[in-house]
Design an enzyme around this catalytic site. Structure first.
Site, PDB file in Angstrom:
ATOM      1  N   TRP A 149      69.008  28.971  48.697  1.00  0.00           N
ATOM      2  CA  TRP A 149      69.647  28.998  47.380  1.00  0.00           C
ATOM      3  C   TRP A 149      70.959  29.752  47.352  1.00  0.00           C
ATOM      4  O   TRP A 149      71.762  29.542  46.460  1.00  0.00           O
ATOM      5  CB  TRP A 149      68.690  29.610  46.352  1.00  0.00           C
ATOM      6  CG  TRP A 149      68.003  30.801  46.886  1.00  0.00           C
ATOM      7  CD1 TRP A 149      66.778  30.838  47.498  1.00  0.00           C
ATOM      8  CD2 TRP A 149      68.500  32.126  46.942  1.00  0.00           C
ATOM      9  NE1 TRP A 149      66.493  32.101  47.923  1.00  0.00           N
ATOM     10  CE2 TRP A 149      67.536  32.917  47.586  1.00  0.00           C
ATOM     11  CE3 TRP A 149      69.675  32.741  46.501  1.00  0.00           C
ATOM     12  CZ2 TRP A 149      67.696  34.264  47.800  1.00  0.00           C
ATOM     13  CZ3 TRP A 149      69.851  34.074  46.714  1.00  0.00           C
ATOM     14  CH2 TRP A 149      68.863  34.831  47.354  1.00  0.00           C
ATOM     15  N   ASN A 150      71.185  30.645  48.324  1.00  0.00           N
ATOM     16  CA  ASN A 150      72.441  31.412  48.243  1.00  0.00           C
ATOM     17  C   ASN A 150      73.580  30.565  48.817  1.00  0.00           C
ATOM     18  O   ASN A 150      73.415  29.958  49.863  1.00  0.00           O
ATOM     19  CB  ASN A 150      72.317  32.742  48.992  1.00  0.00           C
ATOM     20  CG  ASN A 150      72.288  32.555  50.486  1.00  0.00           C
ATOM     21  OD1 ASN A 150      71.538  31.732  50.983  1.00  0.00           O
ATOM     22  ND2 ASN A 150      73.088  33.293  51.199  1.00  0.00           N
ATOM     23  N   GLY A 226      68.039  28.889  56.446  1.00  0.00           N
ATOM     24  CA  GLY A 226      66.968  29.528  55.674  1.00  0.00           C
ATOM     25  C   GLY A 226      66.348  30.637  56.500  1.00  0.00           C
ATOM     26  O   GLY A 226      66.978  31.159  57.419  1.00  0.00           O
ATOM     27  N   GLY A 227      65.096  30.940  56.195  1.00  0.00           N
ATOM     28  CA  GLY A 227      64.436  32.049  56.877  1.00  0.00           C
ATOM     29  C   GLY A 227      63.723  31.623  58.157  1.00  0.00           C
ATOM     30  O   GLY A 227      63.401  30.441  58.334  1.00  0.00           O
ATOM     31  N   GLU A 248      70.179  27.935  61.262  1.00  0.00           N
ATOM     32  CA  GLU A 248      70.983  29.094  60.835  1.00  0.00           C
ATOM     33  C   GLU A 248      70.067  29.988  60.021  1.00  0.00           C
ATOM     34  O   GLU A 248      69.767  29.682  58.868  1.00  0.00           O
ATOM     35  CB  GLU A 248      72.162  28.636  59.961  1.00  0.00           C
ATOM     36  CG  GLU A 248      73.161  27.750  60.660  1.00  0.00           C
ATOM     37  CD  GLU A 248      73.990  28.495  61.696  1.00  0.00           C
ATOM     38  OE1 GLU A 248      74.021  29.736  61.686  1.00  0.00           O
ATOM     39  OE2 GLU A 248      74.589  27.814  62.535  1.00  0.00           O
ATOM     40  N   LEU A 249      69.614  31.080  60.624  1.00  0.00           N
ATOM     41  CA  LEU A 249      68.555  31.867  59.972  1.00  0.00           C
ATOM     42  C   LEU A 249      69.084  33.228  59.517  1.00  0.00           C
ATOM     43  O   LEU A 249      70.281  33.381  59.298  1.00  0.00           O
ATOM     44  CB  LEU A 249      67.379  31.982  60.936  1.00  0.00           C
ATOM     45  CG  LEU A 249      66.978  30.643  61.587  1.00  0.00           C
ATOM     46  CD1 LEU A 249      65.841  30.823  62.558  1.00  0.00           C
ATOM     47  CD2 LEU A 249      66.647  29.585  60.546  1.00  0.00           C
ATOM     48  N   CYS A 282      73.345  36.161  54.647  1.00  0.00           N
ATOM     49  CA  CYS A 282      72.688  36.204  55.962  1.00  0.00           C
ATOM     50  C   CYS A 282      73.379  37.175  56.897  1.00  0.00           C
ATOM     51  O   CYS A 282      72.757  37.748  57.772  1.00  0.00           O
ATOM     52  CB  CYS A 282      72.668  34.810  56.565  1.00  0.00           C
ATOM     53  SG  CYS A 282      74.291  34.065  56.597  1.00  0.00           S
ATOM     54  N   GLU A 380      64.517  41.787  57.191  1.00  0.00           N
ATOM     55  CA  GLU A 380      65.621  41.401  56.312  1.00  0.00           C
ATOM     56  C   GLU A 380      65.197  41.576  54.855  1.00  0.00           C
ATOM     57  O   GLU A 380      64.104  41.162  54.479  1.00  0.00           O
ATOM     58  CB  GLU A 380      65.960  39.920  56.568  1.00  0.00           C
ATOM     59  CG  GLU A 380      67.215  39.471  55.883  1.00  0.00           C
ATOM     60  CD  GLU A 380      67.479  37.982  56.069  1.00  0.00           C
ATOM     61  OE1 GLU A 380      66.526  37.188  56.105  1.00  0.00           O
ATOM     62  OE2 GLU A 380      68.663  37.610  56.143  1.00  0.00           O
ATOM     63  N   GLU A 457      77.772  26.439  63.163  1.00  0.00           N
ATOM     64  CA  GLU A 457      78.416  25.696  62.082  1.00  0.00           C
ATOM     65  C   GLU A 457      79.856  26.179  61.990  1.00  0.00           C
ATOM     66  O   GLU A 457      80.144  27.339  62.267  1.00  0.00           O
ATOM     67  CB  GLU A 457      77.655  25.902  60.773  1.00  0.00           C
ATOM     68  CG  GLU A 457      76.295  25.233  60.845  1.00  0.00           C
ATOM     69  CD  GLU A 457      75.521  25.208  59.543  1.00  0.00           C
ATOM     70  OE1 GLU A 457      75.652  26.149  58.749  1.00  0.00           O
ATOM     71  OE2 GLU A 457      74.767  24.234  59.343  1.00  0.00           O
TER      72      GLU A 457
HETATM   73  P1  NAD Z   1      63.643  29.637  52.901  1.00  0.00           P
HETATM   74  O1  NAD Z   1      63.504  29.508  54.370  1.00  0.00           O
HETATM   75  O2  NAD Z   1      62.479  30.085  52.105  1.00  0.00           O
HETATM   76  O3  NAD Z   1      64.085  28.223  52.258  1.00  0.00           O
HETATM   77  C1  NAD Z   1      65.197  27.514  52.723  1.00  0.00           C
HETATM   78  C2  NAD Z   1      65.014  26.026  52.438  1.00  0.00           C
HETATM   79  O4  NAD Z   1      63.940  25.529  53.224  1.00  0.00           O
HETATM   80  C3  NAD Z   1      64.669  25.687  50.983  1.00  0.00           C
HETATM   81  O5  NAD Z   1      65.387  24.533  50.609  1.00  0.00           O
HETATM   82  C4  NAD Z   1      63.182  25.400  51.059  1.00  0.00           C
HETATM   83  O6  NAD Z   1      62.715  24.529  50.055  1.00  0.00           O
HETATM   84  C5  NAD Z   1      63.081  24.745  52.413  1.00  0.00           C
HETATM   85  N1  NAD Z   1      61.729  24.734  52.985  1.00  0.00           N
HETATM   86  C6  NAD Z   1      60.712  25.580  52.749  1.00  0.00           C
HETATM   87  N2  NAD Z   1      59.612  25.214  53.471  1.00  0.00           N
HETATM   88  C7  NAD Z   1      59.957  24.117  54.178  1.00  0.00           C
HETATM   89  C8  NAD Z   1      59.267  23.274  55.098  1.00  0.00           C
HETATM   90  N3  NAD Z   1      58.009  23.478  55.433  1.00  0.00           N
HETATM   91  N4  NAD Z   1      59.933  22.237  55.638  1.00  0.00           N
HETATM   92  C9  NAD Z   1      61.231  22.009  55.326  1.00  0.00           C
HETATM   93  N5  NAD Z   1      61.932  22.763  54.439  1.00  0.00           N
HETATM   94  C10 NAD Z   1      61.310  23.798  53.868  1.00  0.00           C
HETATM   95  O7  NAD Z   1      64.883  30.591  52.669  1.00  0.00           O
HETATM   96  P2  NAD Z   1      65.373  31.268  51.303  1.00  0.00           P
HETATM   97  O8  NAD Z   1      64.455  32.375  50.949  1.00  0.00           O
HETATM   98  O9  NAD Z   1      65.674  30.217  50.293  1.00  0.00           O
HETATM   99  O10 NAD Z   1      66.788  31.867  51.798  1.00  0.00           O
HETATM  100  C11 NAD Z   1      66.925  33.086  52.393  1.00  0.00           C
HETATM  101  C12 NAD Z   1      67.006  32.985  53.902  1.00  0.00           C
HETATM  102  O11 NAD Z   1      68.101  32.135  54.314  1.00  0.00           O
HETATM  103  C13 NAD Z   1      67.303  34.337  54.523  1.00  0.00           C
HETATM  104  O12 NAD Z   1      66.496  34.555  55.656  1.00  0.00           O
HETATM  105  C14 NAD Z   1      68.774  34.228  54.910  1.00  0.00           C
HETATM  106  O13 NAD Z   1      69.200  35.107  55.916  1.00  0.00           O
HETATM  107  C15 NAD Z   1      68.860  32.816  55.333  1.00  0.00           C
HETATM  108  N6  NAD Z   1      70.267  32.373  55.354  1.00  0.00           N
HETATM  109  C16 NAD Z   1      70.867  32.149  56.567  1.00  0.00           C
HETATM  110  C17 NAD Z   1      72.216  31.777  56.617  1.00  0.00           C
HETATM  111  C18 NAD Z   1      72.920  31.511  57.934  1.00  0.00           C
HETATM  112  O14 NAD Z   1      73.946  30.817  57.931  1.00  0.00           O
HETATM  113  N7  NAD Z   1      72.460  32.020  59.062  1.00  0.00           N
HETATM  114  C19 NAD Z   1      72.929  31.637  55.431  1.00  0.00           C
HETATM  115  C20 NAD Z   1      72.292  31.881  54.230  1.00  0.00           C
HETATM  116  C21 NAD Z   1      70.952  32.247  54.200  1.00  0.00           C
END
Ligand code: NAD
Length: 488
Positions: A149-150, A226-227, A248-249, A282, A380, A457
């Site tokens: 979401w961010n 995501g995470g 990208e985590l 992130c 984190e 990226e």
């Molecule tokens: P999250 O992993 O909970 O969710 C990210 C996305 O994954 C959402 O769209 C979610 O619906 C989807 N998702 C969830 N379960 C899934 C599944 N089983 N299969 C496929 N998709 C699924 O992350 P969050 O809490 O929304 O965001 C925060 C995390 O994102 C933090 O760890 C942050 O560091 C990371 N992040 C990384 C970067 C980067 O470029 N490295 C940038 C921004 C955020």
């Protein structure tokens, strides 16, 4: 109450189901979002697959794809205020940041527009006299792009831009938390003139929408931000379709300040590194590793600045720290801080949610010098929480910096050039900033190691990730093919 729609095959609809979206500054429901269930995801992937094979897209020249991306960039720039406003409304990200970031998002599309017809193949000086052999760089296929979401407009641009430049088609899954800006982006994309189905935008929950999308047999690549725990599920899902992945985590990035650093400049960079974007970044410089000779002076100045930060509603230009995106974020922060204090860490400022409506958490500094095992040093937060640890020697600073399972960003503050070079070489991370922090550009690759993921990226490398190489062999001799039982 506003109602948003999903975008599949060039048409908008309400989705099989709907869910409510909350305004993080009040937690009041303000909009209804389409929830993509299995049938919607399948439709979106089929639309992307049909578009991928269609002559309108597959035979379009790379230069023409670039022109469409330029048009999209201009439309984004024209609609920037609306997009920024929606991102602020639905995610709580402050308007000061969304307004600046969206203008730069247009530049990311321009960068990939220009790159579209520069993704070149190669000719091989092959070791056979009667053969011409060359390599074609071809688009990999349907891409599932999944974002948190961010910074959704930004994090999707670094996927959609290179994927479309390379000739792929995309199903973009917006986060279920704050999808409004991407659903609005779909309306803008629709005006740019791409063939139908080249981009499809859906949103929904991970367990159904995310899982069906990432394991779909017609998806060739999953580009995920995501995470780490979600990334693990995605890798398991992609065992079904054997799609390639770029991940990208998160991070627990070290921010190292030596005793010869310009303190005022380093303090400002640290404020930006951990309190900007309300810490929901992130690359947040969330571990301050500071030389013990300047630790007290540095922390006194930092605490003063942290306490002067303007906390407020995200849609006011003067706000510097807004609400966290969800109540879940607050619970995580409270739990981690409690467990860290139990380990001997000291909260210097902040540390508890604000007693007001919305998901507000103040800038927080935790000194872990007497609590090296405190969980706040390794987990984190994704919030405005800084953990601090002191050091005496360069070797100690490097060891602390690398004592993490993550490896995304790192900051080094020193006036000593040779030391800066030793630190750049020694730190295990995808990005190192020296005497600056949190700078990004479409030209520079972005990504990490270990629990921070893999793949990059930004930059040319990112576009190549969306291609596959085809080796072409053309025999130039008119003589009959010799002995068919011997490999040539
Ligand atoms: P999250 O992993 O909970 O969710 C990210 C996305 O994954 C959402 O769209 C979610 O619906 C989807 N998702 C969830 N379960 C899934 C599944 N089983 N299969 C496929 N998709 C699924 O992350 P969050 O809490 O929304 O965001 C925060 C995390 O994102 C933090 O760890 C942050 O560091 C990371 N992040 C990384 C970067 C980067 O470029 N490295 C940038 C921004 C955020």
């Amino acid at each position: 109450m506003q109602q948003f729609q999903q975008y599949i095959g060039g048409a908008f609809d309400d989705g099989s189901a709907q869910f409510d979206s909350r305004d993080p500054s009040t937690n009041a429901v303000w909009a209804t979002m389409p929830e993509a269930r299995t049938a919607d995801v399948n439709r979106a992937v089929e639309a992307a697959h049909a578009a991928f094979l269609s002559p309108e897209w597959s035979l379009m020249t790379a230069t023409a794809r670039g022109k469409l991306l330029y048009r999209l960039a201009d439309l984004i720039a024209e609609n920037a205020p609306k997009l920024a406003e929606l991102e602020t409304k639905d995610t709580g990200k402050i308007i000061r940041e969304t307004s600046a970031q969206i203008a730069y998002v247009a530049d990311y599309y321009r960068y990939y527009a220009g790159l579209a017809d520069k993704i070149e193949g190669a000719h091989l000086p092959i070791d056979k006299p009667d053969m011409e052999v060359w390599l074609r760089r071809e688009p990999i296929g349907v891409v599932a792009a999944i974002v948190p979401w961010n910074s959704q407009l930004f994090l999707s641009a670094v996927k959609i831009g290179p994927a479309l430049a390379a000739g792929c088609t995309v199903v973009l899954k917006a986060s279920e938390e704050g999808p409004a800006p991407l659903l609005e982006f779909a309306r803008i994309f629709d005006q740019a003139g791409f063939p139908k189905g080249v981009l499809n935008v859906i949103t929904g929950f991970g367990a159904e929408c995310g899982a069906v999308l990432t394991s779909h047999p017609k998806v060739a690549h999953v580009a995920f931000t995501g995470g780490p725990s979600t990334a693990r599920q995605i890798v398991r899902n992609s065992a079904e379709n054997l799609a390639s992945t770029s991940l990208e985590l998160g991070g627990k990035s070290p921010f190292i300040v030596f005793d010869d650093a310009d303190i005022e400049s380093a303090v400002n960079a640290q404020v930006s590194g951990i309190f900007a974007a309300t810490g929901q970044s992130c690359v947040a410089g969330s571990r301050l590793i500071v030389h013990n000779a300047i630790k007290d002076t540095f922390l006194a100045r930092l605490k003063q600045k942290a306490e002067a930060v303007v906390i407020g509603v995200p849609d006011k230009m003067e706000t510097e720290v807004g609400p966290l995106c969800s109540a879940r974020q607050i619970e995580t922060a409270v739990d981690l801080i409690k467990r860290s204090v139990d380990c001997g860490a000291t909260v210097m400022t902040g540390g508890a949610p604000l007693d007001r409506e919305g998901n507000y958490f103040p800038p927080t500094i935790i000194d872990c010098s007497d609590a090296k095992d405190a969980p706040c040093l390794s987990n984190e937060f994704f919030g405005p929480v800084l953990s601090v640890i002191g050091f005496y020697t360069e070797a100690e600073a490097l060891a602390i910096a690398n004592d993490t399972k993550f490896g995304l960003g790192a900051g080094v503050f020193t006036q000593n050039l040779t030391r800066a070079h030793r630190m750049i070489r020694g730190i295990r991370s995808g990005i190192v900033w020296v005497n600056t922090y949190r700078a990004v550009s479409p030209l520079a690759p972005f990504g990490g190691h270990g629990l921070s993921g893999h793949g990059r990226e930004g930059g040319i490398e990112a576009a190549l990730d969306y291609t596959t190489t085809k080796a072409v062999w053309l025999r130039t001799s008119d003589d009959p093919i010799p002995d068919p039982f011997v490999m040539r």
